[in-house]
Design a protein around this motif. Structure first.
Motif, PDB file in Angstrom:
ATOM      1  N   LYS A  13       0.806  -1.226   0.000  1.00  0.00           N
ATOM      2  CA  LYS A  13       0.000   0.000   0.000  1.00  0.00           C
ATOM      3  C   LYS A  13       0.836   1.273   0.000  1.00  0.00           C
ATOM      4  N   TYR A  14       2.034   1.234   0.642  1.00  0.00           N
ATOM      5  CA  TYR A  14       2.820   2.464   0.810  1.00  0.00           C
ATOM      6  C   TYR A  14       4.281   2.249   0.415  1.00  0.00           C
ATOM      7  N   ARG A 140      -3.129   4.503  -5.423  1.00  0.00           N
ATOM      8  CA  ARG A 140      -2.735   4.472  -4.007  1.00  0.00           C
ATOM      9  C   ARG A 140      -2.268   5.844  -3.485  1.00  0.00           C
ATOM     10  N   ASP A 142      -3.865   8.761  -2.968  1.00  0.00           N
ATOM     11  CA  ASP A 142      -4.712   9.352  -1.918  1.00  0.00           C
ATOM     12  C   ASP A 142      -4.463   8.686  -0.566  1.00  0.00           C
ATOM     13  N   ALA A 143      -4.276   7.349  -0.598  1.00  0.00           N
ATOM     14  CA  ALA A 143      -4.023   6.627   0.655  1.00  0.00           C
ATOM     15  C   ALA A 143      -2.678   7.054   1.249  1.00  0.00           C
ATOM     16  N   SER A 146      -3.087  10.360   2.853  1.00  0.00           N
ATOM     17  CA  SER A 146      -3.851  10.217   4.101  1.00  0.00           C
ATOM     18  C   SER A 146      -2.952   9.727   5.234  1.00  0.00           C
ATOM     19  N   ALA A 342      -7.661   8.940   9.712  1.00  0.00           N
ATOM     20  CA  ALA A 342      -6.990   9.105   8.408  1.00  0.00           C
ATOM     21  C   ALA A 342      -6.636   7.771   7.749  1.00  0.00           C
ATOM     22  N   PRO A 343      -5.972   6.835   8.464  1.00  0.00           N
ATOM     23  CA  PRO A 343      -5.662   5.564   7.795  1.00  0.00           C
ATOM     24  C   PRO A 343      -6.921   4.801   7.390  1.00  0.00           C
ATOM     25  N   GLY A 346      -8.293   6.465   4.340  1.00  0.00           N
ATOM     26  CA  GLY A 346      -7.418   6.158   3.211  1.00  0.00           C
ATOM     27  C   GLY A 346      -7.702   4.769   2.653  1.00  0.00           C
ATOM     28  N   TRP A 349     -11.020   4.705   0.770  1.00  0.00           N
ATOM     29  CA  TRP A 349     -10.949   5.179  -0.627  1.00  0.00           C
ATOM     30  C   TRP A 349     -10.407   4.073  -1.539  1.00  0.00           C
ATOM     31  N   SER A 417      -3.062  15.901  -2.577  1.00  0.00           N
ATOM     32  CA  SER A 417      -2.911  14.881  -3.616  1.00  0.00           C
ATOM     33  C   SER A 417      -3.326  15.414  -4.990  1.00  0.00           C
TER      34      SER A 417
END
Length: 502
Positions: A13-14, A140, A142-143, A146, A342-343, A346, A349, A417
């Protein structure tokens, strides 16, 4: 050195580099929100300014912080690169915090001026580097923003509560002599900023080419570094700005002239840059402008937290929430909620995107305004729980902050973003700066709104003050809901301008 392709081709994811930027930003935001939370209270209770004046000076200070992000973004794009800009900004923030720690009563506006200019160089450029960790069109993104936003707010939670609580003597009162409480509170902001810079220096190797100084292309197509005199010229010019900002924040009528001038000039420059790009890119930049203009209204309403809500917390709230200090809660509750929400948002979304039912960015913006408006209606509702002394429930106030935070989460990280997605490659720093310049206007408007609320109640009782403030909050709630509905109505038009950008 790791390549940009390797960074952007991450699994999961990140990207791993986001954590380095996360921690640098977290400590910088501790410094920033710690300072922000102290401003109005310090000006009223230590510098003996009237509430109206304190609100206006708060608005001016915050406006210049965000206005300078435009300048910082521009210099980073053209001369310094994002990394050197960030480091220079961090150094200036440390100097400002140390000046305030030495003697906050005597050197208040000088310390604030250094901090303002420093934040301008730090803030837009770290956000732009987060955007560069992702390929264009990566769902990914936007996530990632976030998660980064959660880092911002972990710093805001710690700084927002600790600094004001130490300054007021709500925490460590036995350990810190009364005469030194404010010095320690401002000194704490300097210490965490040093941690932020050390973290960045030791982890920047993993960023590969991201944020390095731009290079000039010679006639034969080869690259050459930017001349050193230009870089040193930026540093020298920065220091010239410090006394200028100091004067303009101390005398808020100068801020008025500045705000009436900088906005139109910036738009003219943006339209000049837009005339040089192709039609498709120009439409995207127009879409970005819609987001930017609406965000001014959002921040004008939202940013009462550092101004009028700070006064409201000091005068009109009890301690029925775990015995916590109302000013500390006002400064840090939003950040506390964001860390948890927030997570989750994220990931929501991402899940909606996979199901192909994720609302587009403009609808998210509209929802942000509607939540903001509902939160202000809850603030209006605090009057129903007030006693005859005009003191009401911190619990209800905190519920209002929760609803307002949902609004912020629909708008602010998505805004960061979308600026990176709609900008052309050469205008990324400038557009991010323009996003923060819109925040500057929001802060400026917030100061004026707060000052008008304060004027309505001078010489009256604490209960009258409660009624005046809550009437104002009801009005702001109505404006926010109307703006949200309007955004949702024009979303098909803006979606057309955005083209393939989601």
């Amino acid at each position: 050195m790791v390549t940009l392709e390797q960074i952007q081709d991450f699994k999961g994811k990140y990207p791993k580099q986001i954590w380095s930027l996360f921690f640098s930003e977290m400590w910088e935001r501790f410094c920033f929100y710690g300072m922000r939370g102290m401003l109005v209270f310090f000006m009223i209770h230590q510098l003996n300014l009237a509430e109206t004046e304190a609100n206006l000076q708060y608005g001016a200070t915050q406006a210049f912080v965000y206005a300078f992000t435009f300048v910082g973004g521009l210099f980073a794009d053209k001369i310094l690169g994002f990394r050197k800009s960030l480091f220079w900004g961090g150094l200036l923030m440390i100097v400002g915090s140390l000046i305030l720690a030495a003697d906050p009563h005597k050197f208040f506006f000088l310390g604030i001026a250094f901090t303002v200019v420093g934040t301008g160089f730090f803030k837009p450029n770290i956000s732009t580097m987060v955007g560069k960790l992702y390929k264009k069109g990566d769902s990914r993104t936007d996530a990632g923003f976030s998660l980064f936003y959660a880092g911002i707010n972990l710093g805001a939670l710690l700084g927002g509560y600790l600094c004001i609580a130490i300054g007021k003597g709500e925490m460590f009162a036995d350990a810190i002599p009364e005469a030194l409480r404010w010095n320690v509170a401002f000194g704490l902001a300097a210490i965490v900023m040093v941690i932020s810079l050390i973290n960045f220096v030791f982890t920047q190797r993993s960023l590969g080419p991201i944020g390095l100084q731009p290079q000039m292309i010679k006639v034969d197509g080869t690259y050459q570094p930017i001349e050193k005199w230009k870089e040193y010229g930026v540093y020298a010019l920065t220091l010239v700005f410090v006394p200028l900002i100091m004067t303009m924040v101390a005398k808020t009528e100068y801020t008025d002239y500045f705000m009436w001038t900088i906005g139109p000039l910036t738009l003219i420059y943006l339209f000049y840059e837009m005339s040089k790009v192709n039609s498709a890119d120009r439409k995207k930049l127009f879409a970005a402008l819609v987001f930017i203009i609406f965000s001014i209204l959002f921040w004008g309403i939202y940013e009462q937290s550092g101004g009028s809500l700070s006064i409201f917390a000091a005068k009109n709230l009890n301690k029925d929430l775990l015995g916590l200090d109302p000013n500390g809660v006002n400064n840090s509750a939003g950040a506390f909620f964001i860390i948890f929400l927030a997570p989750v948002l994220g990931l929501l979304w991402i899940w909606l995107s996979k199901k192909r039912i994720e609302p587009n960015t403009i609808i998210k913006f509209g929802l942000g305004f509607i939540f903001l408006g509902l939160g202000y209606y809850v603030l209006f509702g605090t009057r129903l729980f007030a006693d005859l002394q005009g003191v009401t429930s911190l619990n209800i106030f905190t519920i209002a902050l929760l609803v307002i935070t949902l609004g912020e989460l629909c708008l602010s990280p998505i805004g960061l973003s979308i600026m990176t997605k709609l900008s052309t490659e050469k205008l990324q720093g400038m557009m991010m700066g323009l996003w923060f310049l819109a925040s500057a206007y929001g802060q400026y408007v917030a100061g004026i709104i707060g000052a008008n609320m304060a004027t309505a109640k001078e010489g009256s009782t604490n209960y009258d003050a409660l009624i005046a403030y809550t009437d104002g909050y009801k009005q702001l709630g109505l404006y926010a809901v109307i703006a949200g509905v309007l955004l949702i109505l024009i979303s098909p038009l803006v979606k057309k301008l955005m083209q393939e950008v989601k």
